[in-house]
Scaffold this motif. Structure first.
Motif, PDB file in Angstrom:
ATOM      1  N   ALA A 294      71.390  46.835  31.434  1.00 22.81           N
ATOM      2  CA  ALA A 294      70.768  46.695  32.756  1.00 22.81           C
ATOM      3  C   ALA A 294      71.515  47.778  33.828  1.00 22.81           C
ATOM      4  CB  ALA A 294      70.955  45.439  33.249  1.00 22.81           C
ATOM      5  N   PRO A 295      70.611  48.088  34.904  1.00 21.66           N
ATOM      6  CA  PRO A 295      69.281  47.590  35.172  1.00 21.66           C
ATOM      7  C   PRO A 295      68.218  48.433  34.831  1.00 21.66           C
ATOM      8  CG  PRO A 295      70.077  48.944  36.891  1.00 21.66           C
ATOM      9  CD  PRO A 295      71.322  48.728  35.655  1.00 21.66           C
ATOM     10  N   ALA A 296      67.039  47.919  34.729  1.00 20.64           N
ATOM     11  CA  ALA A 296      65.828  48.728  34.403  1.00 20.64           C
ATOM     12  C   ALA A 296      65.775  50.382  35.123  1.00 20.64           C
ATOM     13  CB  ALA A 296      64.583  48.121  34.327  1.00 20.64           C
ATOM     14  N   ALA A 297      66.274  50.066  36.422  1.00 17.92           N
ATOM     15  CA  ALA A 297      66.285  51.318  37.158  1.00 17.92           C
ATOM     16  C   ALA A 297      67.212  52.473  36.448  1.00 17.92           C
ATOM     17  CB  ALA A 297      66.604  51.187  38.642  1.00 17.92           C
ATOM     18  N   LEU A 298      68.342  52.224  35.836  1.00 15.27           N
ATOM     19  CA  LEU A 298      69.125  53.111  35.291  1.00 15.27           C
ATOM     20  C   LEU A 298      68.336  53.607  33.932  1.00 15.27           C
ATOM     21  CD1 LEU A 298      71.511  54.682  35.005  1.00 15.27           C
ATOM     22  CD2 LEU A 298      72.750  52.569  33.985  1.00 15.27           C
ATOM     23  N   ARG A 299      67.622  52.922  33.252  1.00  8.68           N
ATOM     24  CA  ARG A 299      66.907  53.255  32.180  1.00  8.68           C
ATOM     25  C   ARG A 299      65.635  54.157  32.359  1.00  8.68           C
ATOM     26  NH1 ARG A 299      67.649  47.763  30.621  1.00  8.68           N
ATOM     27  NH2 ARG A 299      65.448  47.140  31.196  1.00  8.68           N
ATOM     28  N   ASP A 300      65.119  54.070  33.774  1.00  5.19           N
ATOM     29  CA  ASP A 300      64.257  54.703  34.062  1.00  5.19           C
ATOM     30  C   ASP A 300      64.644  56.082  34.558  1.00  5.19           C
ATOM     31  OD1 ASP A 300      62.509  53.043  33.839  1.00  5.19           O
ATOM     32  OD2 ASP A 300      62.367  52.043  36.044  1.00  5.19           O
ATOM     33  N   GLU A 301      65.808  56.221  34.947  1.00  6.54           N
ATOM     34  CA  GLU A 301      66.538  57.638  35.373  1.00  6.54           C
ATOM     35  C   GLU A 301      66.750  58.312  33.940  1.00  6.54           C
ATOM     36  OE1 GLU A 301      67.332  59.103  38.182  1.00  6.54           O
ATOM     37  OE2 GLU A 301      66.596  57.755  39.629  1.00  6.54           O
ATOM     38  N   LEU A 302      67.096  57.648  33.129  1.00  2.00           N
ATOM     39  CA  LEU A 302      67.540  58.200  31.722  1.00  2.00           C
ATOM     40  C   LEU A 302      65.943  58.837  31.214  1.00  2.00           C
ATOM     41  CD1 LEU A 302      70.008  55.565  30.155  1.00  2.00           C
ATOM     42  CD2 LEU A 302      70.632  58.032  30.856  1.00  2.00           C
ATOM     43  N   GLY A 303      65.235  58.064  31.399  1.00  2.00           N
ATOM     44  CA  GLY A 303      63.603  58.505  30.930  1.00  2.00           C
ATOM     45  C   GLY A 303      63.320  59.681  31.790  1.00  2.00           C
ATOM     46  N   ARG A 304      63.704  59.880  32.979  1.00  2.00           N
ATOM     47  CA  ARG A 304      63.305  61.105  33.639  1.00  2.00           C
ATOM     48  C   ARG A 304      63.934  62.272  33.188  1.00  2.00           C
ATOM     49  NH1 ARG A 304      62.009  57.218  37.893  1.00  2.00           N
ATOM     50  NH2 ARG A 304      63.902  56.844  38.413  1.00  2.00           N
ATOM     51  N   LEU A 305      65.103  61.908  32.880  1.00  2.00           N
ATOM     52  CA  LEU A 305      65.993  63.188  32.362  1.00  2.00           C
ATOM     53  C   LEU A 305      65.575  63.620  31.117  1.00  2.00           C
ATOM     54  CD1 LEU A 305      69.829  62.012  33.438  1.00  2.00           C
ATOM     55  CD2 LEU A 305      68.252  63.754  34.359  1.00  2.00           C
ATOM     56  N   ALA A 306      65.052  62.559  30.336  1.00  2.00           N
ATOM     57  CA  ALA A 306      64.548  62.941  28.755  1.00  2.00           C
ATOM     58  C   ALA A 306      63.406  63.811  29.134  1.00  2.00           C
ATOM     59  CB  ALA A 306      64.407  61.673  28.027  1.00  2.00           C
ATOM     60  N   ASP A 307      62.384  63.351  29.987  1.00  2.00           N
ATOM     61  CA  ASP A 307      61.221  64.105  29.970  1.00  2.00           C
ATOM     62  C   ASP A 307      61.613  65.295  30.716  1.00  2.00           C
ATOM     63  OD1 ASP A 307      59.774  61.742  29.349  1.00  2.00           O
ATOM     64  OD2 ASP A 307      59.320  61.031  31.366  1.00  2.00           O
ATOM     65  N   ARG A 308      62.554  65.771  31.440  1.00  2.00           N
ATOM     66  CA  ARG A 308      62.911  66.780  31.906  1.00  2.00           C
ATOM     67  C   ARG A 308      63.234  67.923  30.771  1.00  2.00           C
ATOM     68  NH1 ARG A 308      63.584  70.410  35.934  1.00  2.00           N
ATOM     69  NH2 ARG A 308      65.635  71.534  35.947  1.00  2.00           N
ATOM     70  N   ALA A 309      64.282  67.053  29.824  1.00  2.00           N
ATOM     71  CA  ALA A 309      64.728  68.046  28.905  1.00  2.00           C
ATOM     72  C   ALA A 309      63.747  68.286  27.919  1.00  2.00           C
ATOM     73  CB  ALA A 309      65.830  67.021  28.176  1.00  2.00           C
ATOM     74  N   HIS A 310      62.613  67.480  27.580  1.00  2.00           N
ATOM     75  CA  HIS A 310      61.523  68.005  26.567  1.00  2.00           C
ATOM     76  C   HIS A 310      60.756  68.956  27.414  1.00  2.00           C
ATOM     77  CE1 HIS A 310      62.266  65.034  23.451  1.00  2.00           C
ATOM     78  NE2 HIS A 310      61.968  64.040  24.350  1.00  2.00           N
ATOM     79  N   ALA A 311      60.579  68.886  28.515  1.00  2.00           N
ATOM     80  CA  ALA A 311      59.760  69.888  29.351  1.00  2.00           C
ATOM     81  C   ALA A 311      60.408  71.543  29.486  1.00  2.00           C
ATOM     82  CB  ALA A 311      59.525  69.511  30.792  1.00  2.00           C
ATOM     83  N   LEU A 312      61.759  71.320  29.350  1.00  2.00           N
ATOM     84  CA  LEU A 312      62.425  72.520  29.246  1.00  2.00           C
ATOM     85  C   LEU A 312      62.497  73.150  28.032  1.00  2.00           C
ATOM     86  CD1 LEU A 312      65.546  71.666  31.719  1.00  2.00           C
ATOM     87  CD2 LEU A 312      63.774  73.346  32.156  1.00  2.00           C
ATOM     88  N   ALA A 313      62.707  72.218  26.936  1.00  2.00           N
ATOM     89  CA  ALA A 313      62.772  72.702  25.543  1.00  2.00           C
ATOM     90  C   ALA A 313      61.268  73.112  25.204  1.00  2.00           C
ATOM     91  CB  ALA A 313      62.926  71.302  24.582  1.00  2.00           C
ATOM     92  N   ASP A 314      60.328  72.493  25.680  1.00  2.00           N
ATOM     93  CA  ASP A 314      58.953  73.242  25.349  1.00  2.00           C
ATOM     94  C   ASP A 314      58.458  74.473  25.956  1.00  2.00           C
ATOM     95  OD1 ASP A 314      58.566  70.850  23.783  1.00  2.00           O
ATOM     96  OD2 ASP A 314      57.588  69.671  25.130  1.00  2.00           O
TER      97      ASP A 314
END
Length: 315
Positions: A294-314
């Motif tokens: 917990a909290p869900a907001a921290l997991r959301d932040e991790l998701g945003r970082l993951a999306d950014r990492a995928h976008a940079l890799a692509d």
């Protein structure tokens, strides 16, 4: 009163004046004023004379008057007492002039530090030091560093209690909501930060010159920081695949509560909401197994970082 006496008396009551301004004040030519300034220097008066745009004449030390000796706390009390008077608009100009004159006749150790307090923004004349255990020498040294635009090195304790040493370009000292703050560029965090002065243990001034941004609004930055500090903390829970001793080594910048459980340690960090992005980056940088409970907001932040990492890799 002769012209030299009038010249020195005027400089004692102002932070700085151009030669043209001094000439108008004395009813003399600029050439005569420059000659009088040279005579004053020969007589032992210490002046800071800067030419060109933005230049002027500033009285550093007046040997015509006896030096006054005070302790650090006495010097701070005198300066702040005059600061309380300056809160009245009718007395502001007179109080500031008096503070500058006081700085001119104090001993070398305290003179410029007390005079520098003349540039601190006056506020309500009640509880000038607030409830914080602010040390006189720290506050005075920071005021001088701001006045001189010199970089400092702070021994600073963060809100979580972590001690750090950091270079800081000091921009302004502000008192607000019962606390003293320093606004400046932090070399450790690489950005403009607001520091609680009661958390500063020591100040080491350097000769490195700095410049504040032209659009800096220090009181607004302090006000924003005060609002954030009033936010309710978020309870962040983690499950580690290492024991509590090893997990504690992973978070030197955070005060983490840890207990050992089967399979690994359980940890809790109490963080302010605006700290969650930084906490997410910390989690991603760990080299051990960790699960965010917990909290869900921290997991959301991790998701945003993951999306950014995928976008940079692509890309």
């Amino acid at each position: 009163m002769d012209r030299m006496t009038r010249l020195l008396d005027h400089l004692r009551g102002v932070p700085g004046a151009t030669v043209a301004e001094l000439a108008r004040e004395l009813g003399a030519t600029e050439r005569t004023v420059r000659r009088d300034l040279a005579r004053a220097r020969e007589g032992g008066v210490v002046l800071d004379v800067r030419r060109g745009r933005g230049g002027g004449v500033r009285l550093i030390r007046d040997t015509h008057l006896p030096a006054l000796r005070f302790t650090e706390d006495e010097a701070l009390a005198l300066a702040l007492a005059l600061g309380a008077v300056a809160a009245d608009p009718r007395l502001s100009a007179m109080a500031r002039s008096a503070r500058l004159r006081l700085g001119r006749v104090l001993t070398d150790r305290f003179g410029e530090r007390v005079a520098a307090l003349a540039d601190v923004r006056p506020e309500e004349p009640v509880s000038l030091l607030g409830a914080d255990p602010v040390r006189a020498e720290v506050l005075l040294d920071l005021c001088v560093a701001v006045a001189r635009r010199h970089r400092v090195e702070l021994a600073y304790r963060s809100g979580s209690g972590t001690p750090t040493r950091r270079p800081v370009d000091p921009y302004e000292v502000v008192r607000m909501a019962g606390h003293w703050y320093l606004v400046g560029f932090c070399g450790l965090r690489r950005g403009i930060r607001v520091f609680r002065i009661d958390r500063v243990a020591t100040v080491r001034r350097t000769e490195i010159t700095v410049r504040a941004p032209d659009d800096l609004d220090a009181p607004a930055l302090v006000a924003a920081g005060v609002r954030r500090s009033a936010e309710d903390p978020v309870i962040c829970e983690f499950a580690f695949d290492v024991d509590a001793r090893r997990a504690r080594e992973l978070a030197p910048a955070y005060r983490m509560e840890l207990v050992d459980r089967p399979g690994g340690a359980h940890g809790i960090i109490r963080a302010l909401p605006h700290h969650l992005p930084r906490l997410a980056r910390w989690v991603l940088g760990l080299d051990v197994g960790v699960r965010v409970i917990a909290p869900a907001a921290l997991r959301d932040e991790l998701g945003r970082l993951a999306d950014r990492a995928h976008a940079l890799a692509d890309g």
